[in-house]
Design a protein around this motif. Structure first.
Motif, PDB file in Angstrom:
ATOM      1  N   LYS A  72       0.837  -1.195   0.000  1.00 37.67           N
ATOM      2  CA  LYS A  72       0.000   0.000   0.000  1.00 37.67           C
ATOM      3  C   LYS A  72       0.877   1.251   0.000  1.00 37.67           C
ATOM      4  O   LYS A  72       1.948   1.269   0.592  1.00 37.67           O
ATOM      5  CB  LYS A  72      -0.900   0.003   1.235  1.00 37.67           C
ATOM      6  CG  LYS A  72      -1.869  -1.165   1.258  1.00 37.67           C
ATOM      7  CD  LYS A  72      -2.769  -1.092   2.455  1.00 37.67           C
ATOM      8  CE  LYS A  72      -3.802  -2.193   2.403  1.00 37.67           C
ATOM      9  NZ  LYS A  72      -4.792  -2.054   3.460  1.00 37.67           N
ATOM     10  N   ALA A  73       0.382   2.285  -0.644  1.00 39.99           N
ATOM     11  CA  ALA A  73       1.139   3.528  -0.726  1.00 39.99           C
ATOM     12  C   ALA A  73       1.070   4.321   0.576  1.00 39.99           C
ATOM     13  O   ALA A  73       2.054   4.921   1.002  1.00 39.99           O
ATOM     14  CB  ALA A  73       0.611   4.384  -1.878  1.00 39.99           C
ATOM     15  N   SER A  74      -0.070   4.342   1.219  1.00 42.10           N
ATOM     16  CA  SER A  74      -0.242   5.219   2.375  1.00 42.10           C
ATOM     17  C   SER A  74      -0.285   4.490   3.721  1.00 42.10           C
ATOM     18  O   SER A  74      -0.362   5.135   4.754  1.00 42.10           O
ATOM     19  CB  SER A  74      -1.534   6.028   2.212  1.00 42.10           C
ATOM     20  OG  SER A  74      -2.630   5.146   2.137  1.00 42.10           O
ATOM     21  N   LYS A  75      -0.240   3.162   3.705  1.00 40.38           N
ATOM     22  CA  LYS A  75      -0.306   2.372   4.936  1.00 40.38           C
ATOM     23  C   LYS A  75       0.760   1.293   4.900  1.00 40.38           C
ATOM     24  O   LYS A  75       1.325   1.006   3.842  1.00 40.38           O
ATOM     25  CB  LYS A  75      -1.684   1.712   5.062  1.00 40.38           C
ATOM     26  CG  LYS A  75      -2.841   2.675   5.145  1.00 40.38           C
ATOM     27  CD  LYS A  75      -4.141   1.910   5.236  1.00 40.38           C
ATOM     28  CE  LYS A  75      -5.323   2.867   5.245  1.00 40.38           C
ATOM     29  NZ  LYS A  75      -6.592   2.164   5.223  1.00 40.38           N
ATOM     30  N   PRO A  76       1.019   0.669   6.038  1.00 36.92           N
ATOM     31  CA  PRO A  76       1.966  -0.455   6.029  1.00 36.92           C
ATOM     32  C   PRO A  76       1.450  -1.605   5.156  1.00 36.92           C
ATOM     33  O   PRO A  76       0.236  -1.799   5.031  1.00 36.92           O
ATOM     34  CB  PRO A  76       2.038  -0.885   7.494  1.00 36.92           C
ATOM     35  CG  PRO A  76       1.489   0.253   8.284  1.00 36.92           C
ATOM     36  CD  PRO A  76       0.542   0.984   7.378  1.00 36.92           C
ATOM     37  N   ASN A  77       2.382  -2.353   4.572  1.00 37.83           N
ATOM     38  CA  ASN A  77       1.997  -3.531   3.795  1.00 37.83           C
ATOM     39  C   ASN A  77       1.225  -4.491   4.689  1.00 37.83           C
ATOM     40  O   ASN A  77       1.428  -4.535   5.897  1.00 37.83           O
ATOM     41  CB  ASN A  77       3.230  -4.216   3.226  1.00 37.83           C
ATOM     42  CG  ASN A  77       3.963  -3.344   2.240  1.00 37.83           C
ATOM     43  OD1 ASN A  77       3.415  -2.386   1.728  1.00 37.83           O
ATOM     44  ND2 ASN A  77       5.201  -3.674   1.965  1.00 37.83           N
ATOM     45  N   GLU A  78       0.327  -5.255   4.089  1.00 38.38           N
ATOM     46  CA  GLU A  78      -0.549  -6.106   4.875  1.00 38.38           C
ATOM     47  C   GLU A  78      -0.809  -7.428   4.140  1.00 38.38           C
ATOM     48  O   GLU A  78      -1.092  -7.435   2.939  1.00 38.38           O
ATOM     49  CB  GLU A  78      -1.863  -5.346   5.081  1.00 38.38           C
ATOM     50  CG  GLU A  78      -2.945  -6.091   5.763  1.00 38.38           C
ATOM     51  CD  GLU A  78      -4.223  -5.272   5.877  1.00 38.38           C
ATOM     52  OE1 GLU A  78      -5.166  -5.780   6.476  1.00 38.38           O
ATOM     53  OE2 GLU A  78      -4.284  -4.135   5.357  1.00 38.38           O
TER      54      GLU A  78
END
Length: 119
Positions: free
Chosen positions: A50-56
Motif C-alpha cells: 500500500k502507498a499510504s499504509k503499512p503492507n498487509e
C-alpha cells in the motif's frame, strides 16, 4: 501430505520435461503442467503493498492462471488473484503466496513448481 523430493523429481522428469530437447520445449511442458493441474478457485494470503499504509497480508481468491502456455517464457509463473475488498484482479507470482488453502492436487502442483529449479 507434502511430496517427497524423490516424488517431485519423478514428476518433473517423467511428466513435465519428458521428451524435451530445448528450453522452449521445457517451458511449454511446465506451462502445460501448471494449466492442467491447478484447480481454481483457491485461497491464499498475499502481501498487499500500500502507498499510504503499512503492507498487509490479505486473504485473496486465486481465480485463474495469468500465465499460460501461450505467454510463458520461463521464469516466474503468475496467477490471477481477486482482491475482494477493492474489487480488483491482479497478477501474483506463486512464490508471493503463503498459507494456501486448496485441494491436494493444487498443493502438490505448487510444491513441484517451487522445486523446479532444483532439478
Amino acid at each position: 501430505m507434502p511430496l517427497t523430493r524423490k516424488e517431485i523429481k519423478e514428476i518433473i522428469e517423467n511428466e513435465i520435461i519428458v521428451d524435451c530437447y530445448t528450453d522452449e520445449e521445457a517451458e511449454t511442458g511446465w506451462a502445460t503442467y501448471m494449466e492442467d493441474n491447478l484447480n481454481f478457485p483457491f485461497e491464499a494470503e498475499y502481501l498487499v503493498r500500500k502507498a499510504s499504509k503499512p503492507n498487509e497480508w490479505k486473504k485473496v481468491k486465486i481465480i485463474e492462471n495469468y500465465t499460460n502456455s501461450s505467454n510463458y517464457e520461463g521464469g516466474d509463473f503468475y496467477l490471477s488473484a481477486l482482491l475482494e475488498d477493492v474489487d480488483m484482479i491482479i497478477p501474483v507470482e506463486i512464490g508471493e503466496l503463503r498459507n494456501v488453502e486448496a485441494d491436494e492436487q493444487t498443493l502438490d502442483t505448487l510444491q513441484i513448481w517451487k522445486s523446479k529449479d532444483k532439478y
